[in-house]
Design an enzyme around this catalytic site. Sequence first.
Site, short mmCIF file in Angstrom:
data_model
loop_
_atom_site.label_atom_id
_atom_site.label_comp_id
_atom_site.label_asym_id
_atom_site.label_seq_id
_atom_site.Cartn_x
_atom_site.Cartn_y
_atom_site.Cartn_z
N THR B 15 53.32 22.51 38.96
CA THR B 15 54.32 23.49 38.56
C THR B 15 54.63 24.49 39.69
O THR B 15 55.78 24.68 40.07
CB THR B 15 53.80 24.30 37.35
OG1 THR B 15 53.29 23.37 36.40
CG2 THR B 15 54.90 25.11 36.72
N ILE B 139 54.29 39.67 40.21
CA ILE B 139 54.13 41.12 40.37
C ILE B 139 53.39 41.40 41.68
O ILE B 139 52.31 40.85 41.89
CB ILE B 139 53.34 41.71 39.18
CG1 ILE B 139 54.06 41.44 37.86
CG2 ILE B 139 53.11 43.20 39.37
CD1 ILE B 139 53.26 41.84 36.63
N ASP B 204 40.15 34.02 32.47
CA ASP B 204 41.22 34.09 33.47
C ASP B 204 41.49 35.56 33.84
O ASP B 204 41.61 35.90 35.01
CB ASP B 204 42.48 33.43 32.90
CG ASP B 204 43.67 33.58 33.83
OD1 ASP B 204 43.71 32.91 34.87
OD2 ASP B 204 44.55 34.41 33.52
N LYS B 208 40.94 37.53 37.56
CA LYS B 208 41.94 38.39 38.22
C LYS B 208 41.39 39.79 38.42
O LYS B 208 41.61 40.42 39.46
CB LYS B 208 43.22 38.41 37.38
CG LYS B 208 43.92 37.05 37.35
CD LYS B 208 44.96 36.97 36.23
CE LYS B 208 45.69 35.63 36.23
NZ LYS B 208 46.47 35.44 34.99
N GLY B 305 54.25 30.99 35.49
CA GLY B 305 55.48 30.20 35.56
C GLY B 305 55.73 29.75 36.99
O GLY B 305 55.29 30.38 37.95
#
Lengths: 431, 431
Positions: B15, B139, B204, B208, B305
């Site tokens: 992706t 971001i 997850d 981060k 995404g």
Amino acid sequence: MNRPCINLAVAGFGTVGTGLAKAIRENAEWIGRRLGKTLRIHTVLVRDIHKNRSFIPDPDTAFTSDPETFLNTPDIDIVVELMGGTGLAHEIIARSLTMGRSVVTANKALLAEHGSELFALAARNHAGLYYEASVAGGIPIVQTLKESLAGNRIRNLLGILNGTANYILSEMTAKGLDFQDALAMAQAKGYAEADPTFDIQGIDAAHKLTLLIRLAHGQDYPFADLAVTGISQVQALDIALGGEFGYKLKLLAQVSHTSGKLLAGVFPAFIAKNHMLAKVEGPFNSILLEGNVVGPIMLYGQGAGDLPTGSAVLADIMALAKNPTTPNNTGFPEPVLPAADILDPMLSLSGHYFRFSVQDRPGVLSAIAGIMGNNAISIAQAVQKQTDDPAKGVSIVFLTHKALLRDVKKAMTEIDACDFIMAPTVHYRIV
Amino acid sequence: MNRPCINLAVAGFGTVGTGLAKAIRENAEWIGRRLGKTLRIHTVLVRDIHKNRSFIPDPDTAFTSDPETFLNTPDIDIVVELMGGTGLAHEIIARSLTMGRSVVTANKALLAEHGSELFALAARNHAGLYYEASVAGGIPIVQTLKESLAGNRIRNLLGILNGTANYILSEMTAKGLDFQDALAMAQAKGYAEADPTFDIQGIDAAHKLTLLIRLAHGQDYPFADLAVTGISQVQALDIALGGEFGYKLKLLAQVSHTSGKLLAGVFPAFIAKNHMLAKVEGPFNSILLEGNVVGPIMLYGQGAGDLPTGSAVLADIMALAKNPTTPNNTGFPEPVLPAADILDPMLSLSGHYFRFSVQDRPGVLSAIAGIMGNNAISIAQAVQKQTDDPAKGVSIVFLTHKALLRDVKKAMTEIDACDFIMAPTVHYRIV
């Protein structure tokens, strides 16, 4: 620890200069660790060296009121311009760059009006000209546009860039205040200056927008060509009526990129209450960007004040101290950016809000609606309101579907010429 | 225009890899103008070179399934690792860095668990190791912490870092869904993977957070030491009850810096509905920072995404292409960061939400309140609710003033041991 020292020459020691000096002292050890170098305010240029100051950077900081002494101080690594204005500040920046010295500034007016010349001068002298603090205080929008979103075409940028205007509109909205009362409140709280012209007329926001356009699109949009409307004519009544339809009034700066051209301006407009920008209240600033790769991105923070602005100045100083040889000033390698390809702001397409003050007699609504229809403006919602004073007639509020600003202005001219109109029509865009 | 070419070797073409390739093609001219150089996807490492692909970067891009061929391809400027996992990805990054090649990665798990070793390796070889895409998609939080807020001590950082969990909680809140139904919806929409463990268990987000702690504080906080609670136990009932008190439930990642120590964790918590982070809905991410100079800053955008993540990868590639010789990987010049000075998460101070399932008989409320008082927990609001099924007893909801998590856990243990308790007590922090 003995770290190499970066000598700063700071022109202007008001709010932001003091904020910077405080931050450098407070975080000295931290900055040293981040940078591997120590920041030292070597020389400060002030108007009056005898003035009593609440804060002195360092016992051995030299204070001078002579620009020549300031400019000719040897061993300066970075010049920090925090005086504002386009006179002496211009000279200090230009001469420092010519000497090959890198400059950090918060001077949006100067860069909006003379940026093209100054960036070319910086490029010729391989000097840095950094200005994170000049747009939206502590919000890292300059860095974000120069670096983080460099691979994006910015389709749309919408910003609340003036904290004073946003504070005034927030107070008018929350408390139903008139403009003058909200302005007085902003002045009492220190959010507005004694002469608030630049803030309330949208000029300050337009200066900042000019810089953002350059960063986002690599084009020089002449500041003087920007369409700018301020907030001094805003009435509490329209804020209340817009609120009934689910909107908040904000002073917005916008640039959108359509068919290869730039459509830009500063204007008060209604935005939906559940829009992220509608939550930006009081003296805060925010910028919403739409990149063709990243999608929507929003940045939010304090747009002014000694420390937030000082934080942005400090970031620029540290970036130049870390990497003095290959500055990235505009975000583009060209020494001179091309002139902007400008789309007439009258071709902007949006929804619109109208308030007509009309005589309370039959046929008026249909006459207005007829003129709107003839100008290709389609009405989405309408409401008729009695005014307190029957002699003032009634208010008719229309919200339209998307229409060209040009058509809207034409329709307004036609409508305002009708004999049933009792006061000039009030109009805002809906974004 | 003939610009010098930057050759990229991309490991993994799923992706994000496809998103990156699309962005590079779509914005080729723009990237060339920004950079003065052209980006070219020279070699791609895939599992199956015979797989049908909807998008091919370039007719002369080489596809290989052999890691050795990939690693030994000559004339590569930047290696882009987008395979994920901590096996082959680890080897590719380590060997590329050892060869002096700069690496861009989106691999949060790898950097959370092996970052210390890999950043030291990068420093020894004067290579870049960039990872903007590994936290919060498009971001620019990594860049912001490394550069824009470098002069700030970050007192508090609060983030919504996992779009899947946020989407699930948003749907549960908006539609009153149960967790399993909302998860199925997220999977149907492509927001959750077939195995959603990492997302819903908070792992997850914790990966981060580990990276953000390193960036904000320059300390290595072992991922395994992070206190992590996920959302798989969240019930629609508590979301509804919290909502009645004006709160929304969000999966938060937090690190605060108090008395020189770091207090960190990932946990679902209630935040006030008018808090900026409460407006972050669906698959969006957001980070709210409190710097000791800049004050509050918030960044918002899509956390995952193909294109948003591709945008962040592209930003890193462009930064390294522009400035290949002095990379800034961790934001600190030290090759190895010190171990974090950790404050026991049990010493975190906040408001709390409790839901007790109790028998409907006299004395229960006072017994619970007594235990709370004995543990220094002061009650701010209380409400008693009938349940649908009388056999399940009644729900008592308490909202407390600020109290230590340690005291709260002790009180819960004591309360859950009482004979009137019919089900384990539900507890969330209020941030």
